[in-house]
Write a protein that holds these residues in place. Sequence first.
Motif, PDB file in Angstrom:
ATOM      1  N   SER A  27       0.826  -1.209   0.000  1.00 58.80           N
ATOM      2  CA  SER A  27       0.000   0.000   0.000  1.00 58.80           C
ATOM      3  C   SER A  27       0.855   1.253   0.000  1.00 58.80           C
ATOM      4  CB  SER A  27      -0.927   0.023   1.214  1.00 58.80           C
ATOM      5  OG  SER A  27      -1.831  -1.048   1.162  1.00 58.80           O
ATOM      6  N   ARG A  28       1.917   1.242   0.798  1.00 56.78           N
ATOM      7  CA  ARG A  28       2.799   2.413   0.858  1.00 56.78           C
ATOM      8  C   ARG A  28       3.526   2.627  -0.462  1.00 56.78           C
ATOM      9  NH1 ARG A  28       6.498   2.562   6.000  1.00 56.78           N
ATOM     10  NH2 ARG A  28       6.875   4.643   5.181  1.00 56.78           N
ATOM     11  N   LEU A  29       4.020   1.548  -1.071  1.00 62.24           N
ATOM     12  CA  LEU A  29       4.701   1.676  -2.355  1.00 62.24           C
ATOM     13  C   LEU A  29       3.738   2.155  -3.437  1.00 62.24           C
ATOM     14  CD1 LEU A  29       6.985  -1.492  -2.286  1.00 62.24           C
ATOM     15  CD2 LEU A  29       7.700   0.902  -2.047  1.00 62.24           C
ATOM     16  N   LYS A  30       2.513   1.645  -3.406  1.00 65.30           N
ATOM     17  CA  LYS A  30       1.518   2.069  -4.396  1.00 65.30           C
ATOM     18  C   LYS A  30       1.182   3.545  -4.217  1.00 65.30           C
ATOM     19  CE  LYS A  30      -2.925   1.022  -6.388  1.00 65.30           C
ATOM     20  NZ  LYS A  30      -4.119   0.229  -6.393  1.00 65.30           N
ATOM     21  N   ARG A  31       0.994   3.980  -2.980  1.00 65.77           N
ATOM     22  CA  ARG A  31       0.698   5.399  -2.716  1.00 65.77           C
ATOM     23  C   ARG A  31       1.847   6.285  -3.168  1.00 65.77           C
ATOM     24  NH1 ARG A  31      -0.771   5.707   3.417  1.00 65.77           N
ATOM     25  NH2 ARG A  31      -0.068   7.808   3.009  1.00 65.77           N
ATOM     26  N   LEU A  32       3.080   5.864  -2.864  1.00 66.64           N
ATOM     27  CA  LEU A  32       4.253   6.627  -3.277  1.00 66.64           C
ATOM     28  C   LEU A  32       4.335   6.705  -4.799  1.00 66.64           C
ATOM     29  CD1 LEU A  32       6.878   8.087  -2.461  1.00 66.64           C
ATOM     30  CD2 LEU A  32       7.993   5.845  -2.476  1.00 66.64           C
ATOM     31  N   SER A  33       4.104   5.586  -5.467  1.00 66.68           N
ATOM     32  CA  SER A  33       4.137   5.557  -6.921  1.00 66.68           C
ATOM     33  C   SER A  33       3.076   6.473  -7.513  1.00 66.68           C
ATOM     34  CB  SER A  33       3.925   4.127  -7.416  1.00 66.68           C
ATOM     35  OG  SER A  33       3.834   4.102  -8.819  1.00 66.68           O
ATOM     36  N   GLU A  34       1.858   6.386  -6.994  1.00 63.93           N
ATOM     37  CA  GLU A  34       0.770   7.231  -7.501  1.00 63.93           C
ATOM     38  C   GLU A  34       1.073   8.709  -7.290  1.00 63.93           C
ATOM     39  OE1 GLU A  34      -2.613   5.555  -5.474  1.00 63.93           O
ATOM     40  OE2 GLU A  34      -2.844   3.970  -6.980  1.00 63.93           O
ATOM     41  N   MET A  35       1.643   9.054  -6.139  1.00 65.19           N
ATOM     42  CA  MET A  35       1.996  10.439  -5.854  1.00 65.19           C
ATOM     43  C   MET A  35       3.075  10.923  -6.834  1.00 65.19           C
ATOM     44  SD  MET A  35       3.381  12.179  -2.268  1.00 65.19           S
ATOM     45  CE  MET A  35       3.496  10.552  -1.593  1.00 65.19           C
ATOM     46  N   PHE A  36       4.105  10.112  -7.021  1.00 60.52           N
ATOM     47  CA  PHE A  36       5.190  10.463  -7.934  1.00 60.52           C
ATOM     48  C   PHE A  36       4.660  10.661  -9.351  1.00 60.52           C
ATOM     49  CE2 PHE A  36       8.271   8.869 -11.084  1.00 60.52           C
ATOM     50  CZ  PHE A  36       9.226   9.853 -10.985  1.00 60.52           C
ATOM     51  N   LEU A  37       3.899   9.686  -9.855  1.00 59.15           N
ATOM     52  CA  LEU A  37       3.390   9.764 -11.223  1.00 59.15           C
ATOM     53  C   LEU A  37       2.455  10.951 -11.407  1.00 59.15           C
ATOM     54  CD1 LEU A  37       2.811   5.981 -11.953  1.00 59.15           C
ATOM     55  CD2 LEU A  37       4.724   7.421 -12.697  1.00 59.15           C
ATOM     56  N   SER A  38       1.641  11.247 -10.413  1.00 60.11           N
ATOM     57  CA  SER A  38       0.748  12.394 -10.481  1.00 60.11           C
ATOM     58  C   SER A  38       1.539  13.698 -10.581  1.00 60.11           C
ATOM     59  CB  SER A  38      -0.160  12.418  -9.242  1.00 60.11           C
ATOM     60  OG  SER A  38      -0.931  13.589  -9.220  1.00 60.11           O
ATOM     61  N   GLU A  39       2.582  13.830  -9.777  1.00 61.73           N
ATOM     62  CA  GLU A  39       3.408  15.042  -9.804  1.00 61.73           C
ATOM     63  C   GLU A  39       4.137  15.190 -11.136  1.00 61.73           C
ATOM     64  OE1 GLU A  39       3.663  17.639  -7.512  1.00 61.73           O
ATOM     65  OE2 GLU A  39       1.883  16.614  -6.743  1.00 61.73           O
ATOM     66  N   VAL A  40       4.647  14.094 -11.665  1.00 64.18           N
ATOM     67  CA  VAL A  40       5.343  14.155 -12.946  1.00 64.18           C
ATOM     68  C   VAL A  40       4.368  14.524 -14.060  1.00 64.18           C
ATOM     69  CG1 VAL A  40       6.617  12.803 -14.668  1.00 64.18           C
ATOM     70  CG2 VAL A  40       7.220  12.632 -12.248  1.00 64.18           C
ATOM     71  N   ASN A  41       3.164  13.947 -14.042  1.00 66.63           N
ATOM     72  CA  ASN A  41       2.158  14.314 -15.046  1.00 66.63           C
ATOM     73  C   ASN A  41       1.803  15.795 -14.946  1.00 66.63           C
ATOM     74  OD1 ASN A  41       1.784  11.939 -16.559  1.00 66.63           O
ATOM     75  ND2 ASN A  41       0.403  11.081 -15.037  1.00 66.63           N
ATOM     76  N   LYS A  42       1.714  16.332 -13.718  1.00 70.23           N
ATOM     77  CA  LYS A  42       1.462  17.773 -13.540  1.00 70.23           C
ATOM     78  C   LYS A  42       2.581  18.596 -14.156  1.00 70.23           C
ATOM     79  CE  LYS A  42      -0.810  17.506  -9.072  1.00 70.23           C
ATOM     80  NZ  LYS A  42      -0.673  17.869  -7.651  1.00 70.23           N
ATOM     81  N   ALA A  43       3.812  18.153 -13.968  1.00 75.32           N
ATOM     82  CA  ALA A  43       4.963  18.878 -14.521  1.00 75.32           C
ATOM     83  C   ALA A  43       4.905  18.903 -16.050  1.00 75.32           C
ATOM     84  CB  ALA A  43       6.269  18.255 -14.030  1.00 75.32           C
TER      85      ALA A  43
END
Length: 169
Positions: free
Chosen positions: A14-30
């Motif tokens: 769950s923690r790895l999935k949350r971290l991955s989703e957060m990272f990918l969301s931020e990169v998509n925003k960039a």
Amino acid sequence: MNYYQSLGYLVLGSRLKRLSEMFLSEVNKAYRAEGIIFETTWFPVFYLLSENKSLSIQELCEQIEVSHPAASQLVTNLKSKGLVLTTTSPDDARKQLVKLSPEGKKLLKKIIPMWEAIRETMEDVAGGKAAGDAFLEELTIIESAFKSVNIAAKIKEKLQEPIKNTSNV
């Protein structure tokens, strides 16, 4: 320490999935902030095609470690966006070769500086190059360990062991 952190390995996925989703969301925003239409899910194929003139779908599968249907779906998506072209291999008519289209090459020129900025930012966030490299090395070790062990079977083995102290349960 928050609740998730206190549960340790019980919530690792769950923690790895949350971290991955957060990272990918931020990169998509960039990407969007720079006016670049690019999805993080496209990255592995784009990066491989930036380093190779063309690759078969099977080669993509092997390199990015996904199933043939998953790679085919990704290629079909990129093809529908006009970013890749597919041709039949001259050596084997059963093989489809994938390469960047002219539009894909134009997009690649825009995103290469983004990739460098992403890498540098993540090094900064991880505490510098040395700390970031150490984190990635540990992640590789954990990935290799998970691939080499049948986790479900190991859990079953643990269940067969004599009952341990369960005073908290």
